[in-house]
Design a protein around this motif. Structure first.
Motif, PDB file in Angstrom:
ATOM      1  N   GLU A  73      36.889  36.809  38.444  1.00 37.56           N
ATOM      2  CA  GLU A  73      37.826  36.844  37.315  1.00 37.56           C
ATOM      3  C   GLU A  73      38.216  38.284  36.946  1.00 37.56           C
ATOM      4  O   GLU A  73      39.371  38.562  36.639  1.00 37.56           O
ATOM      5  CB  GLU A  73      37.226  36.131  36.111  1.00 37.56           C
ATOM      6  N   LYS A  74      37.260  39.199  36.973  1.00 33.19           N
ATOM      7  CA  LYS A  74      37.538  40.607  36.645  1.00 33.19           C
ATOM      8  C   LYS A  74      38.570  41.187  37.606  1.00 33.19           C
ATOM      9  O   LYS A  74      39.495  41.885  37.189  1.00 33.19           O
ATOM     10  CB  LYS A  74      36.243  41.426  36.694  1.00 33.19           C
ATOM     11  N   TYR A  75      38.412  40.921  38.889  1.00 34.73           N
ATOM     12  CA  TYR A  75      39.363  41.424  39.883  1.00 34.73           C
ATOM     13  C   TYR A  75      40.758  40.846  39.623  1.00 34.73           C
ATOM     14  O   TYR A  75      41.761  41.569  39.624  1.00 34.73           O
ATOM     15  CB  TYR A  75      38.892  41.072  41.293  1.00 34.73           C
ATOM     16  N   ALA A 127      41.950  39.706  36.788  1.00 30.60           N
ATOM     17  CA  ALA A 127      42.460  40.301  35.546  1.00 30.60           C
ATOM     18  C   ALA A 127      42.997  41.706  35.807  1.00 30.60           C
ATOM     19  O   ALA A 127      44.038  42.090  35.260  1.00 30.60           O
ATOM     20  CB  ALA A 127      41.367  40.337  34.482  1.00 30.60           C
ATOM     21  N   ASP A 128      42.308  42.470  36.651  1.00 30.11           N
ATOM     22  CA  ASP A 128      42.781  43.820  36.997  1.00 30.11           C
ATOM     23  C   ASP A 128      44.110  43.785  37.744  1.00 30.11           C
ATOM     24  O   ASP A 128      44.955  44.657  37.561  1.00 30.11           O
ATOM     25  CB  ASP A 128      41.728  44.565  37.823  1.00 30.11           C
ATOM     26  N   ARG A 136      46.786  43.214  35.107  1.00 28.40           N
ATOM     27  CA  ARG A 136      46.986  44.410  34.275  1.00 28.40           C
ATOM     28  C   ARG A 136      47.595  45.574  35.050  1.00 28.40           C
ATOM     29  O   ARG A 136      47.958  46.586  34.464  1.00 28.40           O
ATOM     30  CB  ARG A 136      45.647  44.837  33.684  1.00 28.40           C
ATOM     31  N   ARG A 142      43.028  32.601  33.145  1.00 26.22           N
ATOM     32  CA  ARG A 142      42.678  33.591  34.168  1.00 26.22           C
ATOM     33  C   ARG A 142      41.501  33.114  35.010  1.00 26.22           C
ATOM     34  O   ARG A 142      41.476  33.291  36.215  1.00 26.22           O
ATOM     35  CB  ARG A 142      42.307  34.921  33.521  1.00 26.22           C
ATOM     36  N   GLN A 143      40.525  32.518  34.334  1.00 27.40           N
ATOM     37  CA  GLN A 143      39.339  32.042  35.038  1.00 27.40           C
ATOM     38  C   GLN A 143      39.709  30.980  36.071  1.00 27.40           C
ATOM     39  O   GLN A 143      39.252  31.021  37.210  1.00 27.40           O
ATOM     40  CB  GLN A 143      38.322  31.469  34.054  1.00 27.40           C
TER      41      GLN A 143
END
Length: 65
Positions: free
Chosen positions: A39-41, A43-44, A47, A28-29
Motif C-alpha cells: 500500500e505504501k508503494y 500511495a507513493d 503522490r 488505496r489498500q
C-alpha cells in the motif's frame, strides 16, 4: 532535425491514477492488493514520489479499465 525528449511527469500520472481509482470507489489498500504491491508503494505512486515499472503501469491500467 532535433527531437525533443518527452519527460514522464510522475506527479501528473499519479493524480490521474488517483482520480480514476476514486471514481471507481476503490480504496488505496484495495487497489494495492489488486496490483500485488504494498500500500505504501502504491500511495507513493499516486503522490508522485516515485515512478513505476512498465509492468506496474500495465497492472494499474488494467485495474482501472
Amino acid at each position: 532535425m532535433t527531437q525533443r525528449k518527452r519527460l514522464y511527469n510522475k506527479t501528473a500520472a499519479g493524480q490521474r491514477i488517483r482520480s480514476c481509482r476514486e471514481r471507481l470507489g476503490l480504496s488505496r489498500q484495495k487497489m494495492a492488493e489488486q496490483i500485488g504491491k504494498a500500500e505504501k508503494y502504491y500511495a507513493d505512486i499516486e503522490r508522485g514520489y516515485c515512478g513505476m515499472s512498465l509492468e506496474t503501469m500495465i497492472e494499474i491500467s488494467e485495474c482501472l479499465g
